[in-house]
Scaffold this motif. Structure first.
Motif, PDB file in Angstrom:
ATOM      1  N   TYR A   1     -10.612   2.484  -6.402  1.00  0.00           N
ATOM      2  CA  TYR A   1     -10.827   2.991  -5.046  1.00  0.00           C
ATOM      3  C   TYR A   1     -12.278   2.776  -4.621  1.00  0.00           C
ATOM      4  CZ  TYR A   1     -10.768   6.104  -1.020  1.00  0.00           C
ATOM      5  OH  TYR A   1     -10.873   6.616   0.249  1.00  0.00           O
TER       6      TYR A   1
ATOM      7  N   HIS B   1      -5.385  -5.480  -6.765  1.00  0.00           N
ATOM      8  CA  HIS B   1      -5.891  -5.387  -5.403  1.00  0.00           C
ATOM      9  C   HIS B   1      -4.916  -4.532  -4.583  1.00  0.00           C
ATOM     10  CE1 HIS B   1      -8.466  -9.307  -5.819  1.00  0.00           C
ATOM     11  NE2 HIS B   1      -9.020  -8.262  -6.403  1.00  0.00           N
ATOM     12  N   LEU B   2      -5.449  -3.781  -3.637  1.00  0.00           N
ATOM     13  CA  LEU B   2      -4.677  -2.699  -3.043  1.00  0.00           C
ATOM     14  C   LEU B   2      -3.521  -3.167  -2.168  1.00  0.00           C
ATOM     15  CD1 LEU B   2      -7.415  -0.061  -2.181  1.00  0.00           C
ATOM     16  CD2 LEU B   2      -6.123  -0.415  -4.292  1.00  0.00           C
ATOM     17  N   ASP B   3      -3.580  -4.370  -1.614  1.00  0.00           N
ATOM     18  CA  ASP B   3      -2.438  -4.853  -0.838  1.00  0.00           C
ATOM     19  C   ASP B   3      -1.275  -5.257  -1.742  1.00  0.00           C
ATOM     20  OD1 ASP B   3      -4.232  -6.857  -1.660  1.00  0.00           O
ATOM     21  OD2 ASP B   3      -3.600  -8.256  -0.125  1.00  0.00           O
TER      22      ASP B   3
ATOM     23  N   TYR C   1      -5.172   2.345   3.425  1.00  0.00           N
ATOM     24  CA  TYR C   1      -4.845   2.485   2.010  1.00  0.00           C
ATOM     25  C   TYR C   1      -4.565   3.915   1.573  1.00  0.00           C
ATOM     26  CZ  TYR C   1      -6.615  -2.264   2.047  1.00  0.00           C
ATOM     27  OH  TYR C   1      -6.805  -3.590   2.342  1.00  0.00           O
TER      28      TYR C   1
ATOM     29  N   PRO D   1      -7.284   5.465 -11.008  1.00  0.00           N
ATOM     30  CA  PRO D   1      -7.657   4.529  -9.939  1.00  0.00           C
ATOM     31  C   PRO D   1      -8.986   4.837  -9.259  1.00  0.00           C
ATOM     32  CG  PRO D   1      -5.990   6.046  -9.142  1.00  0.00           C
ATOM     33  CD  PRO D   1      -6.211   6.387 -10.593  1.00  0.00           C
TER      34      PRO D   1
ATOM     35  N   LEU E   1      -5.223   6.888  -3.765  1.00  0.00           N
ATOM     36  CA  LEU E   1      -4.415   6.201  -4.765  1.00  0.00           C
ATOM     37  C   LEU E   1      -3.859   7.210  -5.770  1.00  0.00           C
ATOM     38  CD1 LEU E   1      -6.699   3.104  -5.422  1.00  0.00           C
ATOM     39  CD2 LEU E   1      -4.985   3.457  -3.625  1.00  0.00           C
TER      40      LEU E   1
ATOM     41  N   GLY F   1      -1.682  -0.967  -4.267  1.00  0.00           N
ATOM     42  CA  GLY F   1      -2.172   0.311  -3.764  1.00  0.00           C
ATOM     43  C   GLY F   1      -1.104   1.382  -3.693  1.00  0.00           C
TER      44      GLY F   1
ATOM     45  N   THR G   1       0.830  -1.196   0.000  1.00  0.00           N
ATOM     46  CA  THR G   1       0.000   0.000   0.000  1.00  0.00           C
ATOM     47  C   THR G   1       0.872   1.256   0.000  1.00  0.00           C
ATOM     48  OG1 THR G   1      -0.078   0.205   2.405  1.00  0.00           O
ATOM     49  CG2 THR G   1      -1.680  -1.290   1.376  1.00  0.00           C
ATOM     50  N   ASN G   2       0.219   2.411   0.014  1.00  0.00           N
ATOM     51  CA  ASN G   2       0.958   3.670   0.093  1.00  0.00           C
ATOM     52  C   ASN G   2       1.893   3.706   1.301  1.00  0.00           C
ATOM     53  OD1 ASN G   2       0.026   5.079  -2.185  1.00  0.00           O
ATOM     54  ND2 ASN G   2      -1.875   5.631  -1.152  1.00  0.00           N
TER      55      ASN G   2
ATOM     56  N   ALA H   1     -12.918  -0.894  -3.734  1.00  0.00           N
ATOM     57  CA  ALA H   1     -12.357  -1.247  -2.427  1.00  0.00           C
ATOM     58  C   ALA H   1     -13.152  -0.594  -1.302  1.00  0.00           C
ATOM     59  CB  ALA H   1     -10.895  -0.822  -2.365  1.00  0.00           C
TER      60      ALA H   1
END
Length: 322
Positions: free
Chosen positions: A112, A76-78, A128, A108, A131, A81, A46-47, A115
């Motif tokens: 977003y 997927h964000l994991d 998260y 994104p 994005l 992200g 993620t970020n 999610a």
């Protein structure tokens, strides 16, 4: 070179696991591949992982412009992200993403929103963040069999649907290993018994398709890999044995879903039965961990797997009715 930071683990042949710190230690990895002074990231977390990703470069004596490729296995964000934020720091990098995911890296907003529907605003803010889009000219779509080179080291892409339709896996000829994202499953180090990993299939929403997932895992096996690199978490060897255990549990997971397809309290039944199935599988694996601790470590996966099975069952029911 000074001692490496604790979140950076060398795995041999220039491959390093970067623990992104998501949720808990050794839950979510990004991989940094280094070949003759050039580098590639596979998955980014993620970020919040950005300081560790950049810190990994610093620890290995690599500059920001040494990175040629940023490769999310899926969006997927994991896994992706933090890809936009990372790309902003890497002036020479190109992103390689599955063609079904490319538009979500460029814009994104829909990613977003999807999610947000699963996790809710509080969790999105906590885990998260916002994005960062990637300029379209810096994004390249893969296709099945597509390859790039990292200082002459080939990285080849395979389309691997089942967990998500926007999923590809990456074959590294140098290690005869696959970077599998979520296709091969999850394997948390807390559940290792006498160095034997336990593999948990993942059916998270919204594109779980078990038949395609089985075929994708078999395709990985057809390459006769020496190892697989899982985002959750780490390098696994003895791949056929690990795949057999994970696929058996996948089939049992599907059977649980079909058993409760039409139940009014389906989600509650799914979460209860999946938790019991995974616990029993761990006991058969030789795990003696306290039951409450097992439940704690698997709570997120039980919830997300139940949600994904529900979406798949509803889609199957609509297809049956058509």
């Amino acid at each position: 070179m000074s001692a490496l930071p604790p979140y950076l683990e060398p795995l041999g042949h220039g491959v390093h696991a970067v623990d992104t710190g998501f949720h808990r230690d050794r839950f979510d990895a990004a991989y940094l591949i280094v070949e003759r002074g050039r580098a590639a990231f596979v998955d980014t977390g993620t970020n919040a992982a950005l300081p560790r990703l950049l810190g990994a470069l610093d620890a290995l004596g690599l500059t920001r412009d040494a990175v040629d490729w940023v490769i999310p296995t899926h969006v997927h964000l994991d896994h992706a992200g933090g890809a936009g934020a990372l790309m902003r720091e890497l002036p020479r990098a190109t992103m390689v993403v599955h063609p079904r995911g490319a538009r979500h890296m460029i814009d994104p907003s829909a990613l977003y929103a999807g999610a947000l529907a699963v996790y809710g605003q509080a969790e999105m803010d906590r885990s998260y963040g916002r994005l960062v889009p990637v300029p379209a000219e810096r994004v390249r779509s893969s296709d099945d069999g597509f390859a790039v080179e990292l200082a002459g080291r080939p990285l080849r892409f395979a389309d691997t649907p089942g967990h998500a339709r926007h999923h590809h896996c990456v074959w590294d000829e140098a290690t005869r290993g696959w970077f599998t994202g979520d296709t091969f499953g999850l394997s948390y180090r807390e559940f290792d018994v006498e160095a034997r990993p336990w593999v948990l299939p993942t059916s998270t929403p919204v594109q779980f398709e078990p038949d395609l997932l089985e075929r994708s895992v078999q395709r990985l096996l057809d390459a006769d890999p020496a190892c697989v690199y899982l985002t959750h978490y780490g390098r696994l060897d003895e791949v056929p044995a690990r795949a057999a255990q994970g696929l058996a549990l996948l089939r049992e997971t599907v059977a649980v879903g079909r058993r409760h397809r039409d139940a009014a309290d389906r989600h509650a039944r799914l979460t209860s039965d999946l938790a019991a199935l995974y616990r029993d599988s761990l006991r058969a694996h030789g795990c003696t961990m306290d039951e409450a601790r097992i439940a704690e470590l698997l709570a997120l996966d039980v919830e997300l797997n139940a949600q994904g099975i529900g979406v798949w069952l509803d889609r199957e029911r609509r297809q049956d009715a058509a």
